[in-house]
Design an enzyme around this catalytic site. Structure first.
Site, PDB file in Angstrom:
ATOM      1  N   HIS A  97       0.814  -1.219   0.000  1.00 24.37           N
ATOM      2  CA  HIS A  97       0.000   0.000   0.000  1.00 24.37           C
ATOM      3  C   HIS A  97       0.850   1.272   0.000  1.00 24.37           C
ATOM      4  O   HIS A  97       0.349   2.357  -0.285  1.00 24.37           O
ATOM      5  CB  HIS A  97      -0.975   0.005   1.181  1.00 24.37           C
ATOM      6  CG  HIS A  97      -0.386   0.330   2.512  1.00 24.37           C
ATOM      7  ND1 HIS A  97      -0.034  -0.634   3.433  1.00 24.37           N
ATOM      8  CD2 HIS A  97      -0.085   1.504   3.103  1.00 24.37           C
ATOM      9  CE1 HIS A  97       0.440  -0.065   4.523  1.00 24.37           C
ATOM     10  NE2 HIS A  97       0.426   1.247   4.344  1.00 24.37           N
ATOM     11  N   ASP A 132      -0.113  -7.467   1.243  1.00 22.34           N
ATOM     12  CA  ASP A 132       0.401  -6.110   1.459  1.00 22.34           C
ATOM     13  C   ASP A 132       1.918  -6.085   1.540  1.00 22.34           C
ATOM     14  O   ASP A 132       2.509  -5.282   2.275  1.00 22.34           O
ATOM     15  CB  ASP A 132      -0.209  -5.466   2.707  1.00 22.34           C
ATOM     16  CG  ASP A 132      -0.126  -3.937   2.673  1.00 22.34           C
ATOM     17  OD1 ASP A 132       0.217  -3.398   1.605  1.00 22.34           O
ATOM     18  OD2 ASP A 132      -0.376  -3.304   3.705  1.00 22.34           O
ATOM     19  N   SER A 176       4.869   2.790   7.805  1.00 15.69           N
ATOM     20  CA  SER A 176       4.473   1.578   7.078  1.00 15.69           C
ATOM     21  C   SER A 176       5.593   1.109   6.163  1.00 15.69           C
ATOM     22  O   SER A 176       6.195   1.893   5.445  1.00 15.69           O
ATOM     23  CB  SER A 176       3.227   1.840   6.235  1.00 15.69           C
ATOM     24  OG  SER A 176       2.091   1.939   7.028  1.00 15.69           O
TER      25      SER A 176
END
EC number: 3.4.21.107
Length: 503
Positions: A135, A165, A238
């Site tokens: 993402h 992901d 992230s």
């Protein structure tokens, strides 16, 4: 950062990409006595954190994504207005045609780069391979990578797997330092971990915490088996690593549970064992080829454990077998409990999914199941998961049928059912191969309602009796007389599952 539905706001947090590189020497007391920690112990732990951070930092990167297709202005302006009587003059008269063309060019929509977001990542190979979250980079036209020493590069190859992901990108850069990958299966609740990343774009930061839980599935991705940590991670982290006290990556920081949009003490990391397999597939094949069974499954709850005489959390029960799937070819049936596959113990749906997806397509494996109280082995030949693989459907409300409903009041279960006709199945959005009886009402406050039964559900099995007609349903009720509870296999548009209704 992406918010997800539910009682809590699940938000993607770009999480720290750092590794914990030192060994926790002397932190735990060898004699397990109750002596309080000494200043020397605490100082030693501080030295471990310091050493891990120092050695990990060169392998951690910041990631910035850019889109090329952002319109600065999308409106074309005509002199004197589009409907001006002078428009034809400007467009057709040779004296004004060139001037009008230049004016049009000046008013064409201009496209300029647009910054999409920032994240973190970590170098896994000195050749320039970097692991991060899908993402973070998915949909970007340009991915800019900034090393800890300040050098900047543009990724030349971006490979993503949205199901897990996980993403792998490549940069062409000299003198890179890679970080070692550990074994996430060896992490236990309470183990110290460090996280490094670029929260809020302020620069590389290190936080510490512990493994708070394992095998979490908050509903963020198709493939989930998260490590939960209380190490502080925030938007911008992230794709960064979660590290053990040997300085090895044991997870990719991916998401947080937050009401504020920032750190609330609950973060999730993709286990590195899963990420290692996914990244290997992306590097070797450019995509991830997963094996699949073709079954719907659910965990063994406390009520189901009593009905099937099996321990809570042991195995996974089959609620649906799909046509032309490996499960169908192997003769698996609804109600079978999967205990082992390829020599590995099964402890629930997520665990089974992790075992299945990494099996070799085309190879045959032995599955041990529990069927009607007996242990049975089945040979299972794996197939590749279809790209559009899904068992869920959109739910629709139950409406009346133009045909006679033939309702049957079942006082014992406090619900009403009717036959599932082809017309009713189409109206409810079920495929023609679904069989059973339809629940048309459930008495409020009844045991059936407490078990989660609702109007519009299909009852496919009652006890050991397959249900496709009212006669079979009533026969199942007769066989259940004298028992304290009734086991039902029910279906809605999310799939099938077993429920236990207390009498």
């Amino acid at each position: 950062m992406k918010a997800l539905t539910g009682n809590r706001n699940w938000m993607f947090a770009i999480i720290a990409s750092a590794c914990l590189v030192g060994a926790a020497v002397g932190v735990a007391q060898k004699d397990k006595s109750a002596d309080p920690p000494t200043a020397a112990n605490i100082h030693e732990l501080s030295n471990v954190f310091r050493d891990i951070s120092r050695r990990a930092m060169p392998a951690i990167v910041s990631i910035e994504t850019v889109s090329k297709t952002s319109e600065v202005s999308g409106q074309r302006v005509m002199p004197f207005g589009d409907n001006s009587p002078l428009q034809e003059l400007f467009e057709n008269d040779p004296r004004f045609k060139e001037m009008f063309k230049q004016f049009q060019n000046q008013n064409q929509p201009r496209r300029a780069p647009r910054r999409m977001g920032t994240g973190s990542g970590f170098i896994i190979n000195k050749s320039g391979l970097i692991m991060t979250n899908s993402h973070v980079v998915n949909g970007a036209d340009v991915v800019k990578v900034t090393l800890n020493d300040g050098r900047e590069f543009t990724a030349s190859d971006i490979r993503t797997d949205p199901r897990s992901d996980v993403a792998v990108i490549h940069i062409d850069a000299p003198d890179l330092q890679a970080i070692p990958l550990g074994d996430s299966s060896k992490m236990e609740i309470g183990d110290w971990v460090l996280a490094i990343g670029n929260p809020f774009g302020i620069g590389m930061s290190v936080t510490n915490g512990i493994i708070s839980a394992k095998s979490r599935g908050p509903g963020i991705n198709d493939r989930e088996d998260y490590l939960q940590t209380d190490a502080a991670i925030n938007p911008g982290n992230s794709g960064g690593p979660l590290l053990n006290l040997r300085g090895e990556v044991i997870g990719i920081n991916t998401a947080i549970s937050s009401r504020s949009g920032g750190y609330d003490g609950v973060g999730f990391a993709i286990p590195v064992n899963m990420a290692r397999w996914v990244s290997g597939q992306l590097i070797d094949n450019g995509k991830v080829e997963r094996a699949f069974l073709g079954v719907g499954i659910q965990p063994i709850s406390n009520d189901l454990s009593k009905s099937f005489d099996i321990k809570v959390g042991q195995g996974a029960i089959i609620t649906q077998v799909m046509e032309q799937s490996p499960a169908a070819a192997a003769g698996l049936q609804t109600g079978d409990i999967i205990l082992k596959l390829a020599g590995k113990e099964v402890s629930g749906p997520r665990n089974l999914q992790g075992i299945v997806e990494q099996l070799v397509v085309g190879k045959t494996y032995v599955m041990e199941i529990l069927r009607d109280g007996k242990h049975v082995n089945k040979d299972l030949t794996m197939k590749a998961m279809p790209n559009s693989f899904s068992v869920a459907k959109d739910e629709k409300p139950l409406e009346g049928s133009s045909k006679e409903k033939q309702k049957t009041s079942v006082n014992e279960l406090k619900l009403e059912v009717q036959p599932l006709t082809e017309e009713l199945a189409n109206q409810l959005g079920y495929s023609n191969d679904v069989t059973g009886v339809v629940i048309t009402s459930v008495e409020p406050g009844s045991a059936a309602e407490e078990a989660g039964l609702t109007k519009g559900m299909i009852i496919e099995k009652l006890g050991t009796t397959e249900v496709s007609t009212m006669e079979q349903f009533n026969q199942g009720l007769k066989e259940a007389k004298g028992k304290d509870s009734v086991l039902l296999l029910v279906r809605n548009h999310s799939g099938a599952r077993f429920v236990v209704v207390q009498k």
